[in-house]
Motif scaffolding. Structure first.
Motif, PDB file in Angstrom:
ATOM      1  N   ASP A 160      46.303  25.659  71.289  1.00 60.20           N
ATOM      2  CA  ASP A 160      46.123  24.417  71.432  1.00 60.20           C
ATOM      3  C   ASP A 160      44.482  23.825  71.046  1.00 60.20           C
ATOM      4  OD1 ASP A 160      48.568  23.481  72.786  1.00 60.20           O
ATOM      5  OD2 ASP A 160      47.865  24.404  74.802  1.00 60.20           O
ATOM      6  N   PRO A 161      43.549  24.473  71.101  1.00 54.69           N
ATOM      7  CA  PRO A 161      42.308  24.191  70.715  1.00 54.69           C
ATOM      8  C   PRO A 161      42.403  23.584  69.287  1.00 54.69           C
ATOM      9  CG  PRO A 161      41.869  26.166  72.124  1.00 54.69           C
ATOM     10  CD  PRO A 161      43.360  25.951  71.733  1.00 54.69           C
ATOM     11  N   PRO A 162      42.196  22.303  69.156  1.00 60.89           N
ATOM     12  CA  PRO A 162      42.252  21.913  67.707  1.00 60.89           C
ATOM     13  C   PRO A 162      41.235  22.775  66.575  1.00 60.89           C
ATOM     14  CG  PRO A 162      41.524  19.996  69.171  1.00 60.89           C
ATOM     15  CD  PRO A 162      41.608  21.245  69.975  1.00 60.89           C
ATOM     16  N   GLN A 198      43.811  25.298  65.251  1.00 64.56           N
ATOM     17  CA  GLN A 198      45.223  24.803  64.952  1.00 64.56           C
ATOM     18  C   GLN A 198      45.274  24.809  63.366  1.00 64.56           C
ATOM     19  OE1 GLN A 198      45.976  20.970  66.663  1.00 64.56           O
ATOM     20  NE2 GLN A 198      45.977  21.782  68.601  1.00 64.56           N
ATOM     21  N   GLY A 210      43.672  19.110  72.517  1.00 66.01           N
ATOM     22  CA  GLY A 210      43.903  18.410  71.348  1.00 66.01           C
ATOM     23  C   GLY A 210      45.064  17.380  71.622  1.00 66.01           C
ATOM     24  N   ASP A 237      40.066  17.157  75.020  1.00 64.92           N
ATOM     25  CA  ASP A 237      40.357  16.772  73.560  1.00 64.92           C
ATOM     26  C   ASP A 237      40.039  18.513  72.761  1.00 64.92           C
ATOM     27  OD1 ASP A 237      41.422  14.613  73.657  1.00 64.92           O
ATOM     28  OD2 ASP A 237      39.699  13.470  72.933  1.00 64.92           O
ATOM     29  N   GLU A 238      38.864  19.035  72.944  1.00 63.19           N
ATOM     30  CA  GLU A 238      38.494  20.035  72.383  1.00 63.19           C
ATOM     31  C   GLU A 238      39.465  21.235  72.759  1.00 63.19           C
ATOM     32  OE1 GLU A 238      34.427  20.866  72.802  1.00 63.19           O
ATOM     33  OE2 GLU A 238      33.917  19.009  72.164  1.00 63.19           O
ATOM     34  N   SER A 239      39.867  21.360  73.936  1.00 60.49           N
ATOM     35  CA  SER A 239      40.552  22.634  74.466  1.00 60.49           C
ATOM     36  C   SER A 239      42.262  22.446  74.073  1.00 60.49           C
ATOM     37  CB  SER A 239      40.516  22.867  76.108  1.00 60.49           C
ATOM     38  OG  SER A 239      39.000  23.079  76.181  1.00 60.49           O
TER      39      SER A 239
END
Lengths: 433, 514
Positions: free
Chosen positions: A263-265, A268, B436, B432-434
């Motif tokens: 999940d953390p961008p 990815q 996305g 957002d960081e965790s």
């Protein structure tokens, strides 16, 4: 959630009289009540394991068709007694077959079809039809009928939403003969679910006859020969029929945990650079592991190049495969059976998963998921020191088959989950010939 | 920019996440939207339903029946919705063609009993056609003046008889004050059971608002310090950069107090201050929210003007981007005394919060769009170290509702170098960081919950009444002696009138400048 027994003792009727009796019941006997405009649930309920455990005196009756702790405990005790490997799951078809070779003449009341799990009855099936084959192959067909309406205090409003229960019980031959009476019992205007609550190997012609599209089929691909399970899934999905697989649903926590790890961008992009996938599983039933590997491969756009058997310990074979990523690089996949102390309920439960990614210019990333019930030392060993390590524990699913089934019924799915529809054909190709 | 945003979004999507968010599937049912020809239907409701459809969270036995007075046909309703959602439709044509087959329309005047009787017949036909099993959710997207009478006609037509299979969703505002809310509750409750009534507050559909509950009750470290012994004060802010836009007609009669404070800010207050429920159950949670609201009061009920400041934006901005003042906005009375900004101080009279001041503020045309809850902790009892900033900064826990959703914690650390000086640093958690993934729009969550019959994120009658009762002294003052609660003008694009700063300065405090 405790199962509910039908309030009224079912009435035994000659098979030929059942449709007429039910018509009469709804048109006259229950005047003022409306049948619930919900669905028909048709259940193939052989319960061979329970029947054999009762016959051999390992548990008491009645035959309910439900898996409970007592049954599972007795089944686990029977595994070594029957000379089966320790890695055999208590619900494995081999166990019921092996018990069938042992002597015993114990009998018990047969209440299959009369125990309705509360989770299922909450959805108020319009008609619940149970096909209950007996161990005695020559037993003639018995048909039992019961109608039920909510008690006054349970009624929810304007209309009574009543339903009925029909049980067809007998030897296999008799049940085949009874098929003719099923069609008129299925309301044409309502959805019909067919729950094949047995091995996917058995009675293919009966499955063919019951699970006619557009009826919605529910199977369990952990039960039966892996090749047959996967082929049947693929074949049914290809026809456009709504197919639900309980074995696939049990993968939910694995899919969720793996997705969570990415999940953390910041992580990815590593998914584009996977180089190795390892899955450890219990016993020799690889379908669950194959479905998981196929789901990952499908989601990440890998192309299967080859698959092959890998010799393992104690004669158990693993499966290896090579995929090609979209950028042309290779991904190695391995599914290995590993020994465990106590097996889980269903064959082929997953023990661990390791995904290694090698993004250019960065340290490799190693994601390890381990089942809650055991460690995965094999996956943790060897060469991970230089990698960024992400390790998670996957919770064990704690829902019964009936709860899973109720979830499906509540959702009214009329098509196959697209993720399963994509994963099943790939899983079938992954299984070496 | 648009294309880049899409590409970015694509790059940031976790391919393993696709298709997994299917935990709860809605039971077969028909959603009936009254006011289907209105804005809310095509701006929010149908897009939210289409999103649920694409997420496979709607059952196949599902229908939407649009109802309004206009004599549209099913086809016309479908094509109007397709037109309104043209961008989404063009991106997902196949999904839209399946979804639009679930859309139906019936001309209905909710005030006309015979129309609603006819609606019952149409619903039975839809039940047969789509196997929706008599499960119905009625969404009242109509003028608030028709909430009560609308419920009555539905009840008289027998459409609310079954509490397990029929629900009514009511938009805000639920009443104009305590008296009207109480009266409306009486009418609505005479038509059906409380479990059938879903009073929607779209703030509760926000992931970060729900996260207040998770943060508080899924972690052990916060709860022991979440009380008067450790917390010095709490600020709740909902700031908007926009002006009144096209809502002048509504806004003139509501103002910031009714539009934002009584519902959204009060819900944030309740979630921040409620006791832990015994279990995660809608009634248990709503009981605790109602209890804490019933214990809340204005800091000075006898002289409410001393604990509340009203403001109204005047023209501002820059020569390059001038901003119109409120009174010059189209549709606004040039002598309007409607507040576009309000700040106030509250207390909660219970064991947990006695003596802790709660500061609430909201306004339009402020410099930033943001909503947040800031808990400021008491200072360390002894200052052992020199602070780089002169005096040590109190610890703050900041729950960011929007934008940049997440949480932050401000605490003191040793400043590098010789000596032992302290300075504050921030620790951040960002959705957002965790994760996305963008979270669902509030209506997606709330519509799904209403159809699932889950009232956790909807306000119960006693909550609504308690919220109105809390602000009654202010509403009465505005009604009876508005000069005692004057409108302070503030320049558009600033943080509100100076009088609002004075409200905190009395205690030696300042609003947090985000």
């Amino acid at each position: 959630m405790a199962p509910q027994l039908t309030l009224q003792a079912p009435l035994a009727l000659p098979p030929s009289e059942v449709p007429g009796y039910l018509n009469n019941l709804w048109s006259e006997g229950l005047l003022g009540s409306a049948g619930a405009a919900t669905f028909t649930l048709l259940v193939w309920e052989p319960s061979w394991l329970q029947q054999q455990l009762i016959r051999t005196g390992r548990i008491d009756g009645p035959i309910s068709g439900l898996l409970n702790e007592e049954l599972l405990e007795a089944a686990r005790e029977a595994i070594p007694a029957c000379g089966l490997p320790c890695s055999t799951a208590p619900t494995a078809t081999e166990l019921a077959w092996a018990l069938g070779q042992q002597p015993g003449e114990h009998t018990a009341d047969d209440l299959r079809g009369q125990f309705v799990d509360r989770a299922i009855s909450a959805h108020r099936p319009r008609r619940l039809i149970t096909l209950a084959p007996t161990l005695a192959a020559d037993k003639p067909l018995e048909t039992l009928v019961a109608a039920y309406c909510p008690l006054p205090e349970e009624r929810s409003g304007s209309e009574d939403a009543c339903g009925d229960v029909v049980v067809l019980r007998g030897g296999m031959g008799a049940l085949h003969q009874g098929l003719a009476m099923l069609q008129p019992l299925i309301e044409p205007d309502l959805p019909c679910w067919v729950w094949w609550n047995g091995s996917m190997d058995e009675s293919p012609e009966l499955l063919e006859a019951l699970a006619v599209p557009p009826r919605r089929l529910v199977v369990d691909s952990s039960s039966g020969d892996p090749r047959r399970c996967l082929d049947l899934l693929v074949e049914r999905i290809a026809t456009g029929q709504a197919v639900n697989d309980l074995n696939w649903l049990r993968l939910r926590s694995w899919r969720e945990s793996l997705a969570m790890a990415f999940d953390p961008p910041s992580r990815q992009s590593a998914l584009d650079r996977v180089v190795q996938l390892d899955i450890d599983m219990e016993g020799h039933h690889p379908v669950k592991g194959l479905l998981l590997a196929a789901w990952i491969a499908d989601r990440l756009g890998w192309h299967l190049q080859s698959s092959y058997w890998i010799p393992g310990d104690e004669g158990q074979q693993g499966i290896g495969a090579e995929f090609e990523r979209n950028d042309g690089e290779s991904v190695q996949v391995r599914l290995m059976p590993v020994p465990v102390g106590i097996t889980k309920t269903h064959p082929g439960a997953l023990v661990g998963l390791r995904l290694i990614c090698a993004p250019p210019g960065q340290a490799p990333l190693c994601v390890i998921l381990c089942s809650e019930s055991g460690g995965c030392m094999r996956l943790e060993a060897g060469g991970a020191a230089s990698m960024e390590l992400a390790e998670e524990v996957v919770p064990l699913p704690n829902e019964s088959e009936e709860m899973e089934m109720a979830r499906l019924l509540g959702g009214g799915h009329d098509s196959t989950n697209p993720l399963l529809a994509a994963a099943a054909p790939l899983a079938a190709k992954l299984l070496p010939q | 920019m648009g294309k880049r945003a899409i590409e970015m979004a694509h790059t940031l999507t976790n391919p393993l996440r696709v298709g997994l968010r299917q935990e709860r599937v809605i039971s077969p049912q028909c959603l009936v939207i009254f006011g289907a020809s209105g804005d809310l239907t095509h701006r929010k409701l149908i897009p939210a339903l289409f999103e649920l459809f694409r997420q496979r969270r709607l059952p196949s036995e599902f229908a939407v029946l649009g109802c309004a007075r206009r004599p549209w046909s099913d086809e016309e309703f479908r094509s109007r919705m397709a037109e309104a959602l043209s961008e989404e439709v063009s991106q997902h044509q196949s999904a839209w063609s399946q979804f639009s087959a679930c859309l139906f329309y019936e001309p209905v005047d909710l005030q006309q009993q015979q129309d609603v009787e006819r609606l019952g017949t149409r619903l039975e036909a839809i039940d047969r056609l789509k196997a929706t099993r008599g499960n119905r959710t009625f969404y009242l997207s109509v003028s608030p003046a028709f909430y009560g009478s609308g419920c009555r006609t539905l009840a008289n037509a027998g459409l609310l008889k079954d509490p397990n299979r029929s629900r009514v969703v009511i938009e805000k505002p639920f009443g104009r004050d305590y008296g009207s809310a109480e009266q409306l509750n009486r009418i609505v409750q005479a038509c059906g059971q409380e479990q059938q009534i879903f009073r929607i507050d779209h703030y509760l559909g926000k992931e970060t608002v729900q996260n207040i509950l998770v943060l508080r009750f899924a972690n052990t470290i916060f709860e022991p310090i979440w009380n008067r012994n450790y917390i010095a004060n709490v600020q709740i802010t909902a700031a908007e950069t926009v002006g009144v836009e096209e809502r002048a007609g509504y806004y003139e009669s509501s103002g910031a107090l009714r539009d934002m404070v009584q519902n959204h800010l009060t819900q944030m207050l309740a979630l921040t201050t409620m006791e832990a429920p015994g279990r995660f159950d809608p009634e248990a949670i709503r009981n605790e929210k109602a209890k804490v609201l019933q214990a809340s009061r204005l800091a000075n009920e006898e002289e409410p003007w001393k604990c509340c400041v009203r403001g109204q934006y005047s023209e501002g901005g820059s020569p390059a981007m001038p901003l119109t003042g409120y009174r010059a906005e189209p549709g606004v009375n040039p002598n309007s005394t409607t507040e576009t900004y309000v700040a106030m101080k509250l207390f909660i009279d219970n064991w947990r919060w006695q003596g802790v001041p709660f500061y609430l503020r909201t306004g339009k045309r402020l410099p930033k769009r943001l909503s947040e809850v800031v808990l400021t902790f008491r200072e360390a009892p002894v200052h052992l170290f020199d602070a780089a900033g002169g005096s040590p900064t109190a610890n703050q826990l900041i729950l960011r509702i929007q934008p940049d959703e997440g949480a932050g914690f401000v605490f003191e650390v040793k400043a590098p170098g010789s000596g032992m000086r302290s300075r504050p640093v921030d620790m951040h958690f960002s959705y957002d960081e965790s994760f996305g993934e963008p979270s669902d729009e509030g209506y997606v969550r709330l519509l799904a919950d209403a159809m699932l019959g889950d009232p956790t994120l909807f306000t119960r009658s006693d909550e609504v009444e308690a919220a109105w009762r809390l602000y009654t002294p202010l509403l009465e003052l505005i009604e009876d002696a508005p000069w005692q609660l004057p409108i302070h003008p503030y320049e558009a694009g600033t943080w509100g009138p100076g009088a609002a700063d004075n409200l905190m300065a009395e205690e030696g405090l300042m609003w947090r400048r985000p």
